[in-house]
Design an enzyme around this catalytic site. Structure first.
Site, PDB file in Angstrom:
ATOM      1  N   ASP A 170      -6.309 -15.277   1.628  1.00 34.92           N
ATOM      2  CA  ASP A 170      -5.434 -14.286   2.235  1.00 34.92           C
ATOM      3  C   ASP A 170      -4.643 -14.836   3.422  1.00 34.92           C
ATOM      4  O   ASP A 170      -4.979 -14.523   4.566  1.00 34.92           O
ATOM      5  CB  ASP A 170      -6.272 -13.085   2.698  1.00 34.92           C
ATOM      6  CG  ASP A 170      -5.405 -11.903   3.093  1.00 34.92           C
ATOM      7  OD1 ASP A 170      -4.190 -11.996   2.910  1.00 34.92           O
ATOM      8  OD2 ASP A 170      -5.959 -10.902   3.586  1.00 34.92           O
ATOM      9  N   GLU A 220      -8.068  -3.432  -2.866  1.00 33.72           N
ATOM     10  CA  GLU A 220      -8.291  -2.810  -1.561  1.00 33.72           C
ATOM     11  C   GLU A 220      -8.091  -1.290  -1.610  1.00 33.72           C
ATOM     12  O   GLU A 220      -7.403  -0.707  -0.781  1.00 33.72           O
ATOM     13  CB  GLU A 220      -7.389  -3.448  -0.508  1.00 33.72           C
ATOM     14  CG  GLU A 220      -7.675  -4.937  -0.335  1.00 33.72           C
ATOM     15  CD  GLU A 220      -6.920  -5.607   0.807  1.00 33.72           C
ATOM     16  OE1 GLU A 220      -5.813  -5.165   1.130  1.00 33.72           O
ATOM     17  OE2 GLU A 220      -7.467  -6.587   1.363  1.00 33.72           O
ATOM     18  N   ASN A 265       0.896  -1.165   0.000  1.00 36.92           N
ATOM     19  CA  ASN A 265       0.000   0.000   0.000  1.00 36.92           C
ATOM     20  C   ASN A 265       0.934   1.215   0.000  1.00 36.92           C
ATOM     21  O   ASN A 265       1.236   1.789   1.032  1.00 36.92           O
ATOM     22  CB  ASN A 265      -0.902  -0.003   1.235  1.00 36.92           C
ATOM     23  CG  ASN A 265      -1.776  -1.249   1.261  1.00 36.92           C
ATOM     24  OD1 ASN A 265      -2.373  -1.628   0.256  1.00 36.92           O
ATOM     25  ND2 ASN A 265      -1.835  -1.923   2.406  1.00 36.92           N
ATOM     26  N   GLU A 271       3.948 -15.616  -3.192  1.00 38.12           N
ATOM     27  CA  GLU A 271       4.172 -14.716  -2.058  1.00 38.12           C
ATOM     28  C   GLU A 271       3.702 -15.422  -0.793  1.00 38.12           C
ATOM     29  O   GLU A 271       2.522 -15.722  -0.647  1.00 38.12           O
ATOM     30  CB  GLU A 271       3.373 -13.413  -2.280  1.00 38.12           C
ATOM     31  CG  GLU A 271       3.507 -12.395  -1.169  1.00 38.12           C
ATOM     32  CD  GLU A 271       2.677 -11.126  -1.454  1.00 38.12           C
ATOM     33  OE1 GLU A 271       2.897 -10.460  -2.486  1.00 38.12           O
ATOM     34  OE2 GLU A 271       1.791 -10.807  -0.632  1.00 38.12           O
ATOM     35  N   GLU A 273       0.452 -12.590  10.432  1.00 35.59           N
ATOM     36  CA  GLU A 273      -0.777 -11.807  10.564  1.00 35.59           C
ATOM     37  C   GLU A 273      -1.955 -12.649  11.061  1.00 35.59           C
ATOM     38  O   GLU A 273      -2.690 -12.242  11.956  1.00 35.59           O
ATOM     39  CB  GLU A 273      -1.127 -11.166   9.216  1.00 35.59           C
ATOM     40  CG  GLU A 273      -2.442 -10.413   9.217  1.00 35.59           C
ATOM     41  CD  GLU A 273      -2.802  -9.815   7.852  1.00 35.59           C
ATOM     42  OE1 GLU A 273      -1.984  -9.929   6.914  1.00 35.59           O
ATOM     43  OE2 GLU A 273      -3.890  -9.232   7.747  1.00 35.59           O
TER      44      GLU A 273
HETATM   45  C1  BDP Z   1      -3.956  -8.505   3.869  1.00 34.35           C
HETATM   46  C2  BDP Z   1      -3.543  -7.536   4.927  1.00 34.35           C
HETATM   47  C3  BDP Z   1      -3.400  -6.127   4.421  1.00 34.35           C
HETATM   48  C4  BDP Z   1      -2.527  -6.125   3.168  1.00 34.35           C
HETATM   49  C5  BDP Z   1      -3.122  -7.059   2.129  1.00 34.35           C
HETATM   50  C6  BDP Z   1      -2.238  -7.225   0.908  1.00 34.35           C
HETATM   51  O1  BDP Z   1      -4.510  -7.573   5.953  1.00 34.35           O
HETATM   52  O2  BDP Z   1      -2.839  -5.361   5.447  1.00 34.35           O
HETATM   53  O3  BDP Z   1      -2.406  -4.857   2.653  1.00 34.35           O
HETATM   54  O4  BDP Z   1      -3.253  -8.340   2.669  1.00 34.35           O
HETATM   55  O5  BDP Z   1      -1.557  -8.254   0.829  1.00 34.35           O
HETATM   56  O6  BDP Z   1      -3.604  -9.765   4.341  1.00 34.35           O
HETATM   57  O7  BDP Z   1      -2.224  -6.379   0.034  1.00 34.35           O
END
Ligand code: BDP
Length: 648
Positions: free
Chosen positions: A334, A259, A178, A356, A362
């Protein structure tokens, strides 16, 4: 008197043994100044190899040989007497191999040629320019830091580089996916250049995450349309500017139309249009674009989230420039404790791909739970051949905490990522044992500890989300459970209720051909295997199927009873880790023992919270009793799921 004792203590304090703070990670070689290292003249990388060996090599003599006839792929031959490689970096990797073997008092073997499986072995840092780290659980950024300046800053980065080189990693994406547009301003390119200079001798290239809307956001263009001439020009010039300062710059990592991030869709263009425009800017300099497939809620909004990446990218296969790599998470959702592999790997045969992984935990207890992730990554490689991948990326768990990773055992995930990036056929157990003996010494019971580590991911799955359940996490922080999670103002794909679909009829997400048909994205035999309730492996059951509470599993148990049993088993596993940790207490230094002991207590508490919250919630629908309690569980002695996938 008191005064005298105090002054004596102060005078002798340097002689008292230093508190163990975990900072040294797995690099604990004993100094030795008598080493006889014979080496040719060379550059800074060769010098690093010589320095390391001169400081720590305990053997009689060791010869470093540059051999241009060997392959130019970072590989080397080490046979106990010499290290032979095509390049200086090969010699440095060979030096760390020699020291690794020495530290474990192991046999160097016959000295075959060893080379990394993946040409690009990259850590992705989700560091923000203000020093915070997205999903970071071990302090602040070591790169973008206001408090660590000058030499201390450079020293920490140098230590980081050495650690990475010791496990063969050769790339670092410095900032969050991000991405702040500001990272491309002269001020930050300056910082990136300084970092690149520190990493270079260790064979590590720097990469940046870039915001697709950068030229517009920074006020240079009116649009970020990838086909617009002013935009194309801006990116070309930006690439030129970067390469002028950093000639070996690796390239860009891009999260676009995902996102809330800007991307080519904003202008009616495709991912290929966007990626290729950046690729063209980097190509003259040898740079690459790592374009992420982690997209949902854009073009295919409303479709089952786990299908959207394939829906969005499949038709673009073959349309990307050769210096674009499509980067996908191991699972289609995810980074959950367990997901089936992401079917995008079955659908893009003409596009170079990268996986990846997420090293930072997390969704697996963050820096509070002992969860060793190598078994999860091995599970992925069981389905997706490493031969089909051009690169491997791991979302880093490194921060400026003294011990780098928060939980002492989280260091093992950094280590395992590097070792698997070099050789994905190593077993999780082998890597765990290597890590243990280098980290805690050869006196500890490495078999017992490795056993704890290799079962810990399955334990986490058991107490969080067994049988294919997924995304039951509390909003935002993703640490604890929130099975009733639903917020009308959030996208449905963030809501646990969307994923478990529990009702009085049963539980699970029907992704079979009678449901969302996500199974159709898989190659055979997996398409049929997952589609058929009878053959779908238990560990993916509720990922692919919605089944009644009294559904009979292959072992004869009903779904409800098995679900309860697994939650209880997860708790028992954590308790068994506590017992083991008590047993090895005399073999471990006090500081790390206590730290881990405290964290195991936290982990047990969280695990119990998971079990109780989830089972109580689902019980409202199943209306069935929980027949387990700690005292009367008898588990079948079957191999754990991890051992099935974890073939060396
Ligand atoms: C999710 C995370 C977020 C990341 C997103 C990503 O919660 O913070 O920005 O993946 O990989 O797991 O872009």
């Amino acid at each position: 008197m008191k005064q005298i004792i105090l002054s004596l203590l102060i005078a002798f304090s340097p002689l008292l043994s230093q508190a163990e703070d975990g900072h040294a990670l797995w690099l604990r070689y004993k100094p030795c100044n008598k080493a006889n290292i014979i080496a040719p003249q060379g550059g800074p990388t060769l010098q690093l190899a010589v320095d390391e060996l001169q400081r720590y090599w305990q053997g009689p003599a060791l010869k470093l040989i540059l051999n241009p006839n060997l392959k130019d792929d970072d590989g080397f031959i080490y046979d106990g007497d010499s290290i032979c490689a095509h390049s200086e970096i090969g010699l440095l990797y060979g030096a760390y191999e020699a020291l690794r073997i020495q530290a474990q008092e192991a046999d160097p073997g016959l000295g075959g040629y060893t080379a990394p499986k993946f040409p690009r072995r990259i850590l992705d840092h989700w560091d923000n320019l203000d020093g915070t780290i997205e999903r970071g659980y071990a302090g602040r950024s070591i790169f973008f830091s206001a408090h660590l300046k000058g030499q201390a800053w450079a020293n920490r980065i140098k230590e980081y580089a050495r650690v990475n080189a010791s496990i063969g990693l050769n790339g670092s994406v410095l900032n969050n996916v991000n991405a702040a547009p500001k990272v491309l301003t002269a001020e930050y390119i300056d910082t990136v250049c300084m970092i690149a200079n520190v990493l270079r001798p260790y064979g590590i290239k720097v990469y940046l995450s870039v915001n697709f809307g950068s030229p517009k956001a920074l006020g240079y263009t009116k649009t970020a349309d990838p086909l617009d001439k002013s935009v194309i020009k801006w990116w070309r010039e930006k690439a030129n500017e970067i390469y002028k300062r950093i000639p070996d710059f690796g390239g860009f990592l891009v999260k676009a139309n995902s996102e809330g991030q800007p991307g080519p869709f904003d202008y009616g263009r495709t991912h290929a249009d966007g990626a290729n425009m950046l690729a063209d800017a980097l190509a003259p300099h040898g740079g690459i674009v790592m374009w992420r497939s982690f997209v949902y809620g854009a073009k295919h909004k409303g479709e089952d989230r786990v299908k959207q990446a394939v829906s969005e990218f499949k038709d673009l296969d073959g349309l990307f420039r050769s210096n674009v790599i499509l980067q996908s998470k191991n699972g289609p959702l995810d980074f959950q404790p367990r997901e089936p592999y992401a079917p995008i790997f079955d659908n893009m045969s003409k596009t170079p791909q990268a996986v990846e992984f997420q090293i930072t935990q997390e969704y697996t207890g963050q820096s509070k739970h002992l969860v060793y992730l190598a078994p999860m990554w091995k599970e992925f490689f069981y389905f997706v051949s490493p031969d089909s991948l051009k690169a491997i990326a791991g979302v880093s768990n490194v921060g400026d905490d003294t011990n780098w990773c928060g939980h002492p055992f989280s260091q093992a995930n950094w280590y395992a990522f590097g070792r698997l990036a070099w050789n994905p056929s190593l077993s999780s157990d082998f890597i765990a044992q290597e890590w243990i003996s280098q980290t805690f010494g050869n006196e500890v019971d490495s078999y017992a500890l490795a056993d704890m580590m290799t079962t810990s991911r399955e334990a986490c799955v058991n107490y969080m989300m067994p049988l294919g359940l997924h995304h039951l996490f509390a909003f935002d922080h993703h640490y604890g459970p929130e099975p009733n999670g639903f917020k009308a103002e959030y996208p449905l794909e963030w809501c646990p209720v969307y994923y478990h679909k529990a009702s009085k009829d049963g539980i699970g997400f029907d992704r079979s051909s009678t449901g969302t048909n996500a199974v159709s994205q898989y190659r055979e035999p997996y398409r049929s295997l997952y589609n058929d309730l009878k053959t779908c492996p238990d560990e993916y059951l509720l990922w692919f199927h919605h089944v009644p509470w009294d559904y009979k599993l292959r072992n004869g148990d009903t779904l409800w009873d098995e679900l309860c049993a697994l939650y209880y088993r997860g708790i028992e596993q954590v308790i068994s880790y506590q017992k083991l940790w008590n047993k090895v207490r005399p073999q471990i230094d006090r500081e790390r023992w206590e730290h881990v002991n405290t964290l195991l207590g936290v982990q047990l508490e969280s695990a119990e919270q998971w079990r109780d919250t989830i089972l109580r919630y689902f019980q409202q629908f199943s209306k069935l009793p929980i027949k387990y309690a700690y005292t009367d569980i008898a588990y079948p002695a079957e191999p754990s799921v991890s051992t099935i996938y974890d073939k060396p």
